[in-house]
Motif scaffolding. Structure first.
Motif: not given
Length: 231
Positions: A203-208, A213-215, A224-227
């Motif tokens: 799920p960290g990919l969804l947060g990214l 964020p920049p390169s 990872i989204p908080a929810d």
């Protein structure tokens, strides 16, 4: 519907990322070397197109780009497919020359070549390249010299690409130690059940993608989204 290519998608982190994007409404072109494994892994996932082949094969890389173009373009390229090298892991003094060449072919040359082929599509929509890397690229661990060197090379090429490309974001993403077949191969005969499953960090990919964020170099678990409830 945003579109992604994910290499090495039949198991491990690649499959977890494919499932995550599919559930989030993405269209995914999923790659792996073995047809049975890939189709068995993704056949029931919505909006996932399986394209079997070896990323070191230029013709297969063309097939992946063609499949993305047929879906409507490309927003994200995940260079996840990779090789560990000999197991048990050899010292630098003992690593076979051919094994080192093979590692660089899979872990450096293939993802860079695929990225080059994908850039015309990625540039049109401010797309993202995500290179899956490792802490072995920046730390000195006994036995990890060959693999770490290949990941360090991929990281540096990605960092430079991020400077050169004004409209494309390039992330070097460290997923951490995970309970995968590759990690088990790195520690033959050892119990790695204490490592988290790939689904716990995917799920960290969804947060990214949400925060963009920049390169740069990032840890997947930090995004990872908080929810999100970890697996």
């Amino acid at each position: 519907m945003p579109i992604a290519i994910i290499t090495g998608a039949s198991r491990g982190l690649g499959l977890a990322l494919t499932r995550t994007l599919s559930a989030a409404g993405w269209s995914v072109v999923a790659d792996a070397r073995h047809d049975t494994d890939l189709l068995g892994a993704v056949s029931e996932l919505p909006n996932v197109v399986a394209v079997t082949g070896d990323v070191t094969d230029p013709a297969h890389r063309t097939e992946l780009i063609t499949a993305a173009r047929k879906q409507g373009g490309l927003d994200l390229l995940v260079n996840n497919a990779g090789a560990l090298g000999p197991s048990p892991l050899p010292s630098v003094a003992a690593v076979p020359e051919q094994a080192l060449r093979d590692l660089f072919e899979v872990n450096v040359i293939a993802p860079v070549a695929l990225t080059q082929a994908a850039l015309p599509l990625l540039r049109t929509g401010r797309g993202v390249v995500l290179n899956v890397t490792s802490d072995a690229a920046v730390e000195a661990y006994a036995g990890w010299g060959a693999y770490g060197a290949s990941k360090a090379a991929l990281e540096h090429l990605g960092k430079v690409l991020g400077v050169e490309e004004e409209t494309v974001t390039v992330w070097q993403v460290d997923p951490g130690d995970l309970r995968t077949r590759m990690h088990q191969d790195a520690f033959p005969g050892e119990d790695i059940s204490d490592r988290p499953l790939p689904e716990s960090v995917a799920p960290g990919l969804l947060g990214l993608l949400a925060q963009r964020p920049p390169s740069g170099r990032l840890r997947l678990a930090d995004w990872i989204p908080a929810d999100t409830v970890s697996a």
